[in-house]
Design a protein around this motif. Structure first.
Motif, PDB file in Angstrom:
ATOM      1  N   ILE A 146      48.662  43.409  51.482  1.00 24.75           N
ATOM      2  CA  ILE A 146      48.108  45.161  50.733  1.00 24.75           C
ATOM      3  C   ILE A 146      48.803  45.975  51.294  1.00 24.75           C
ATOM      4  CG2 ILE A 146      46.294  46.359  49.591  1.00 24.75           C
ATOM      5  CD1 ILE A 146      44.498  43.243  50.680  1.00 24.75           C
ATOM      6  N   ILE A 147      49.498  46.547  50.595  1.00 26.48           N
ATOM      7  CA  ILE A 147      50.773  47.440  50.791  1.00 26.48           C
ATOM      8  C   ILE A 147      49.705  48.208  50.264  1.00 26.48           C
ATOM      9  CG2 ILE A 147      53.052  48.345  50.280  1.00 26.48           C
ATOM     10  CD1 ILE A 147      54.205  44.825  50.633  1.00 26.48           C
ATOM     11  N   PRO A 148      50.648  50.041  51.075  1.00 28.24           N
ATOM     12  CA  PRO A 148      50.335  51.173  50.771  1.00 28.24           C
ATOM     13  C   PRO A 148      51.099  51.845  49.525  1.00 28.24           C
ATOM     14  CG  PRO A 148      50.405  51.199  52.796  1.00 28.24           C
ATOM     15  CD  PRO A 148      50.977  50.223  52.762  1.00 28.24           C
ATOM     16  N   GLY A 157      59.168  45.566  54.097  1.00 24.81           N
ATOM     17  CA  GLY A 157      60.047  44.783  54.849  1.00 24.81           C
ATOM     18  C   GLY A 157      59.332  44.257  56.106  1.00 24.81           C
ATOM     19  N   ARG A 158      58.738  45.243  57.341  1.00 24.36           N
ATOM     20  CA  ARG A 158      58.186  44.454  58.381  1.00 24.36           C
ATOM     21  C   ARG A 158      57.304  43.211  57.767  1.00 24.36           C
ATOM     22  NH1 ARG A 158      54.154  49.082  59.698  1.00 24.36           N
ATOM     23  NH2 ARG A 158      51.960  48.716  58.972  1.00 24.36           N
ATOM     24  N   SER A 159      56.464  43.069  56.701  1.00 25.70           N
ATOM     25  CA  SER A 159      55.537  42.120  57.027  1.00 25.70           C
ATOM     26  C   SER A 159      56.081  40.862  55.907  1.00 25.70           C
ATOM     27  CB  SER A 159      53.716  42.514  56.508  1.00 25.70           C
ATOM     28  OG  SER A 159      53.579  42.857  54.798  1.00 25.70           O
ATOM     29  N   VAL A 172      52.225  39.160  47.253  1.00 29.94           N
ATOM     30  CA  VAL A 172      52.294  40.831  47.425  1.00 29.94           C
ATOM     31  C   VAL A 172      51.456  42.087  46.800  1.00 29.94           C
ATOM     32  CG1 VAL A 172      53.120  43.144  48.228  1.00 29.94           C
ATOM     33  CG2 VAL A 172      54.433  40.466  49.085  1.00 29.94           C
ATOM     34  N   LYS A 173      50.210  42.212  46.956  1.00 21.47           N
ATOM     35  CA  LYS A 173      49.546  43.420  45.915  1.00 21.47           C
ATOM     36  C   LYS A 173      50.027  44.805  46.503  1.00 21.47           C
ATOM     37  CE  LYS A 173      46.906  46.145  45.234  1.00 21.47           C
ATOM     38  NZ  LYS A 173      47.009  47.157  44.914  1.00 21.47           N
ATOM     39  N   PRO A 174      50.924  45.636  45.676  1.00 26.96           N
ATOM     40  CA  PRO A 174      51.647  46.349  46.489  1.00 26.96           C
ATOM     41  C   PRO A 174      50.745  47.952  46.019  1.00 26.96           C
ATOM     42  CG  PRO A 174      53.460  45.992  44.359  1.00 26.96           C
ATOM     43  CD  PRO A 174      51.848  44.874  45.271  1.00 26.96           C
ATOM     44  N   ALA A 175      50.771  48.764  46.638  1.00 27.44           N
ATOM     45  CA  ALA A 175      49.836  50.297  46.160  1.00 27.44           C
ATOM     46  C   ALA A 175      49.823  50.618  44.376  1.00 27.44           C
ATOM     47  CB  ALA A 175      50.553  51.185  46.562  1.00 27.44           C
ATOM     48  N   GLU A 176      49.100  50.554  43.571  1.00 30.70           N
ATOM     49  CA  GLU A 176      49.357  51.108  41.941  1.00 30.70           C
ATOM     50  C   GLU A 176      50.895  52.047  41.853  1.00 30.70           C
ATOM     51  OE1 GLU A 176      46.466  51.052  43.608  1.00 30.70           O
ATOM     52  OE2 GLU A 176      45.256  52.175  42.970  1.00 30.70           O
ATOM     53  N   ASP A 177      50.719  53.113  42.733  1.00 30.08           N
ATOM     54  CA  ASP A 177      51.482  54.863  42.946  1.00 30.08           C
ATOM     55  C   ASP A 177      52.770  54.066  43.155  1.00 30.08           C
ATOM     56  OD1 ASP A 177      49.179  56.289  42.755  1.00 30.08           O
ATOM     57  OD2 ASP A 177      48.556  55.238  44.423  1.00 30.08           O
ATOM     58  N   GLY A 226      47.033  50.153  55.452  1.00 36.35           N
ATOM     59  CA  GLY A 226      46.255  51.616  54.313  1.00 36.35           C
ATOM     60  C   GLY A 226      44.720  52.074  55.249  1.00 36.35           C
ATOM     61  N   SER A 227      44.235  52.499  54.347  1.00 38.00           N
ATOM     62  CA  SER A 227      42.789  53.968  55.074  1.00 38.00           C
ATOM     63  C   SER A 227      42.351  52.878  55.228  1.00 38.00           C
ATOM     64  CB  SER A 227      41.796  54.572  54.144  1.00 38.00           C
ATOM     65  OG  SER A 227      41.959  53.774  53.081  1.00 38.00           O
ATOM     66  N   ALA A 228      41.810  53.857  56.314  1.00 37.14           N
ATOM     67  CA  ALA A 228      40.687  52.903  57.514  1.00 37.14           C
ATOM     68  C   ALA A 228      39.651  52.380  56.972  1.00 37.14           C
ATOM     69  CB  ALA A 228      40.688  53.938  58.733  1.00 37.14           C
ATOM     70  N   ALA A 229      38.381  53.058  56.017  1.00 39.58           N
ATOM     71  CA  ALA A 229      37.574  52.917  54.858  1.00 39.58           C
ATOM     72  C   ALA A 229      37.554  51.386  54.279  1.00 39.58           C
ATOM     73  CB  ALA A 229      37.268  54.014  53.640  1.00 39.58           C
ATOM     74  N   THR A 230      39.040  51.489  53.459  1.00 35.59           N
ATOM     75  CA  THR A 230      39.539  50.222  52.915  1.00 35.59           C
ATOM     76  C   THR A 230      39.403  49.799  54.027  1.00 35.59           C
ATOM     77  OG1 THR A 230      40.555  51.917  51.133  1.00 35.59           O
ATOM     78  CG2 THR A 230      40.214  49.807  50.610  1.00 35.59           C
ATOM     79  N   GLY A 231      40.501  49.207  54.945  1.00 35.02           N
ATOM     80  CA  GLY A 231      40.569  48.349  55.656  1.00 35.02           C
ATOM     81  C   GLY A 231      39.347  47.793  56.262  1.00 35.02           C
ATOM     82  N   GLU A 248      46.748  47.593  59.618  1.00 35.67           N
ATOM     83  CA  GLU A 248      47.512  48.771  60.111  1.00 35.67           C
ATOM     84  C   GLU A 248      47.004  50.069  59.090  1.00 35.67           C
ATOM     85  OE1 GLU A 248      50.207  48.401  62.201  1.00 35.67           O
ATOM     86  OE2 GLU A 248      50.883  46.374  62.229  1.00 35.67           O
ATOM     87  N   LEU A 249      45.796  50.229  59.986  1.00 36.12           N
ATOM     88  CA  LEU A 249      45.261  51.942  59.432  1.00 36.12           C
ATOM     89  C   LEU A 249      45.952  53.223  59.576  1.00 36.12           C
ATOM     90  CD1 LEU A 249      42.234  49.999  60.589  1.00 36.12           C
ATOM     91  CD2 LEU A 249      42.702  49.696  57.951  1.00 36.12           C
ATOM     92  N   GLY A 250      44.938  54.360  59.803  1.00 39.23           N
ATOM     93  CA  GLY A 250      45.312  55.562  59.578  1.00 39.23           C
ATOM     94  C   GLY A 250      45.559  55.834  61.250  1.00 39.23           C
ATOM     95  N   THR A 281      52.102  59.579  56.279  1.00 44.80           N
ATOM     96  CA  THR A 281      53.489  59.107  57.090  1.00 44.80           C
ATOM     97  C   THR A 281      51.296  58.352  58.264  1.00 44.80           C
ATOM     98  OG1 THR A 281      55.725  59.733  56.978  1.00 44.80           O
ATOM     99  CG2 THR A 281      55.029  58.176  59.187  1.00 44.80           C
ATOM    100  N   CYS A 282      51.433  56.892  58.324  1.00 42.05           N
ATOM    101  CA  CYS A 282      50.254  56.992  58.919  1.00 42.05           C
ATOM    102  C   CYS A 282      50.468  57.290  60.881  1.00 42.05           C
ATOM    103  CB  CYS A 282      50.160  55.493  59.134  1.00 42.05           C
ATOM    104  SG  CYS A 282      51.660  55.192  59.625  1.00 42.05           S
ATOM    105  N   SER A 283      51.778  56.849  61.318  1.00 45.36           N
ATOM    106  CA  SER A 283      51.702  57.455  62.657  1.00 45.36           C
ATOM    107  C   SER A 283      52.267  59.280  62.720  1.00 45.36           C
ATOM    108  CB  SER A 283      53.465  57.237  63.055  1.00 45.36           C
ATOM    109  OG  SER A 283      54.086  56.735  62.215  1.00 45.36           O
ATOM    110  N   GLU A 377      40.386  64.360  61.325  1.00 45.39           N
ATOM    111  CA  GLU A 377      40.779  63.899  59.923  1.00 45.39           C
ATOM    112  C   GLU A 377      41.917  63.715  59.686  1.00 45.39           C
ATOM    113  OE1 GLU A 377      37.501  64.992  56.865  1.00 45.39           O
ATOM    114  OE2 GLU A 377      36.135  65.190  58.322  1.00 45.39           O
ATOM    115  N   GLU A 378      42.563  62.288  58.858  1.00 49.99           N
ATOM    116  CA  GLU A 378      44.422  62.203  58.034  1.00 49.99           C
ATOM    117  C   GLU A 378      44.336  62.740  57.285  1.00 49.99           C
ATOM    118  OE1 GLU A 378      44.533  58.060  57.154  1.00 49.99           O
ATOM    119  OE2 GLU A 378      46.414  58.341  58.507  1.00 49.99           O
ATOM    120  N   ILE A 379      44.607  64.347  56.912  1.00 50.31           N
ATOM    121  CA  ILE A 379      44.813  65.077  56.580  1.00 50.31           C
ATOM    122  C   ILE A 379      45.984  64.106  55.187  1.00 50.31           C
ATOM    123  CG2 ILE A 379      45.295  67.182  54.911  1.00 50.31           C
ATOM    124  CD1 ILE A 379      44.622  68.570  58.559  1.00 50.31           C
TER     125      ILE A 379
END
Ligand code: NAD
Length: 476
Positions: A146-148, A157-159, A172-177, A226-231, A248-250, A281-283, A377-379
């Motif tokens: 599941i990809i953001p 690529g990495r996963s 693979v389920k990419p993000a809808e955007d 993706g986000s911590a909440a969905t994770g 792999e979260l925020g 960017t998460c990082s 918070e992650e803006i």
């Protein structure tokens, strides 16, 4: 207008409900394509295709043959760099240079894991006289990914490259955007000779296609970015059937700058760490913590840099592009509205930027208290928070003072301090006198605390996509 389908079992596949989702260009706000709205039946069809490939054709490939195909895909991605970068720029609003970097990084993952496939192996263990004990690294079977939307190609690529390298087949389920580049890369894989079903893409919403992938007993491993909440939801759902997950979260990455640092050298990195990909960017280095005696000078220098930054359409290839969608733009504006008195400097939006695009002025906030929502918070936008610290102890306290722990930077000329800080900071990656937002194919990556668990990237990534079997043979 092009209507994209799923890519299942080596071919374009229409969604079973016939529904499509509009695709919007973030640079202009215009609809320019549509993707299939996948549901649980589409996901099931893809899982069966992956199971068949896993039990049939893919199993016949040796590790060296899998590796050769992955490397060929890496080369094909590079050969289609212009086409893929154009798709990504349009779909995600990325500046042209960033879109190209993403294509190159994606190709590098396939090259890296293609090379690693035949050298990834188990061990023999000295156990007791009359016994031989060995370990095998076996694939799980069907892996769900599941990809953001922020780095679709890099995260695919990495996963996916790591999962295929050890012999899994993937859905693979990419993000809808952000699906278009991944549909094309998967098609390229099959043109090159990947057997049908080895890698499949089901597009659609997270709550529909994504949830079905997590809940289906047909997937034996889930890699979620993706986000911590969905994770948290994905982890709980997977736990119901004891399915292993990589999370792999925020992040809320701190760059800690001591007064003895070569801060002029650090400056471009401090800015780039938050401006890259418009801060999505998460990082990202979204906080800069500065020793008090250097604080006024560094805030002044950062303010000058921020005032000169320009957001523009992806094609214009300026400092940053738009953010992904209108709701993300509104969310960031809401954060900025929390404390307008903290704004130290703001860049601009280029006059040529289409009015319907989702632009945010890059913004520097100073004197942000650690307890403030802006510091916690992650803006996920081009917003940098700067705060001062008195000494090393306080620097550690502030750096570790959020729920996240993904990436941190330490800037100092004192080697002892650098090592103490690297040890004390709770983060999956610590950079000393450099900062790698989304960098390093070879470097293991993942979170401490709410930033996730499990590691991807580098050789380490192969462990996460394989399970270990110990075989004990008695021959006395
Ligand atoms: P998100 O959690 O909203 O969505 C991520 C993916 O999950 C999307 O494909 C979405 O469709 C899917 N999804 C949503 N609900 C789901 C559900 N109930 N079941 C299954 N799947 C579901 O995150 P986002 O807004 O797309 O991405 C931004 C977040 O991702 C940020 O928090 C960022 O830090 C994080 N991120 C982390 C990394 C990393 O490697 N640590 C990398 C990139 C992004």
């Amino acid at each position: 207008m092009k209507h994209y389908q799923h890519f299942i079992n080596g071919q374009q596949t229409s969604p079973s409900n016939g529904e499509q989702i509009e695709v919007v260009d973030p640079s202009s706000g215009e609809v320019f394509a549509s993707i299939a709205r996948g549901n649980a039946s589409d996901v099931q069809i893809a899982i069966v295709a992956a199971q068949n490939a896993f039990e049939g054709s893919w199993r016949k490939f040796t590790a060296a043959e899998r590796g050769r195909l992955l490397q060929a895909l890496g080369r094909a991605i590079l050969a289609h760099q212009d086409e893929l970068a154009t798709l990504e720029m349009r779909d995600c609003g990325k500046p042209w240079k960033q879109a190209n970097n993403d294509v190159i990084a994606c190709a590098r993952y396939f090259e890296f894991y293609g090379g690693a496939a035949p050298v990834f192996h188990g061990e023999t263990i000295p156990y007791a006289d009359g016994y031989s004990v060995l370990t095998w690294r076996e694939p799980y079977g069907v892996t769900g990914h599941i990809i953001p939307w922020n780095y679709p190609m890099q995260i695919y690529g990495r996963s996916v490259a790591a999962a295929l390298a050890v012999g899994n087949c993937s859905v693979v389920k990419p993000a809808e955007d952000a699906c278009l580049s991944l549909l094309r890369i998967t098609e390229l894989a099959h043109e090159l000779g990947f057997p049908a079903g080895v890698v499949n893409i089901v597009t659609g919403y997270g709550k529909e296609a994504g949830a079905a992938l997590v809940q289906s007993p047909g997937t034996q491993h889930i890699s979620f970015t993706g986000s911590a909440a969905t994770g948290a939801w994905v982890s709980a759902a997977a736990a119901q059937r004891h399915c292993p997950v990589t999370m792999e979260l925020g992040g809320k990455g701190p760059n800690v700058v001591f007064a003895d640092a070569d801060w002029e050298r650090a400056l471009p990195s401090l800015v780039n760490a938050i401006i890259q990909n418009a801060g999505q960017t998460c990082s990202a280095g979204s906080r800069v913590l500065v020793e008090k005696s250097l604080y006024p000078e560094l805030v002044k220098a950062l303010s000058q840099r921020f005032s000169a930054l320009v957001a523009a359409a992806g094609q214009a290839d300026r400092d940053l592009g738009p953010v992904i969608r209108a709701s993300q733009q509104a969310r960031i504006q809401e954060y900025l509205g929390l404390a307008p008195e903290l704004i130290a400097a703001q860049g601009s939006i280029d006059a040529s930027a289409p009015k319907g695009g989702f632009y945010i002025k890059p913004t520097l906030l100073k004197d942000v208290p650690i307890t403030h929502r802006l510091a916690q918070e992650e803006i996920f936008g081009p917003v940098l928070c700067v705060s001062a610290f008195a000494d090393e102890n306080e620097a550690v306290k502030l750096a570790n003072g959020t729920e996240f722990g993904l990436v941190a930077g330490v800037w100092t000329r004192d080697v002892g301090r650098a090592m103490r800080m690297a040890k004390a900071v709770q983060a999956g990656q610590v950079y000393v006198n450099n900062y790698g937002a989304a960098g390093g194919i070879e470097l293991p990556f993942g979170g401490y605390k709410a930033s996730g668990h499990g590691r991807e990237k580098g050789f380490e990534g192969l462990y996460g996509f394989s399970q270990l079997k110990t075989v004990s043979i008695a021959h006395h």
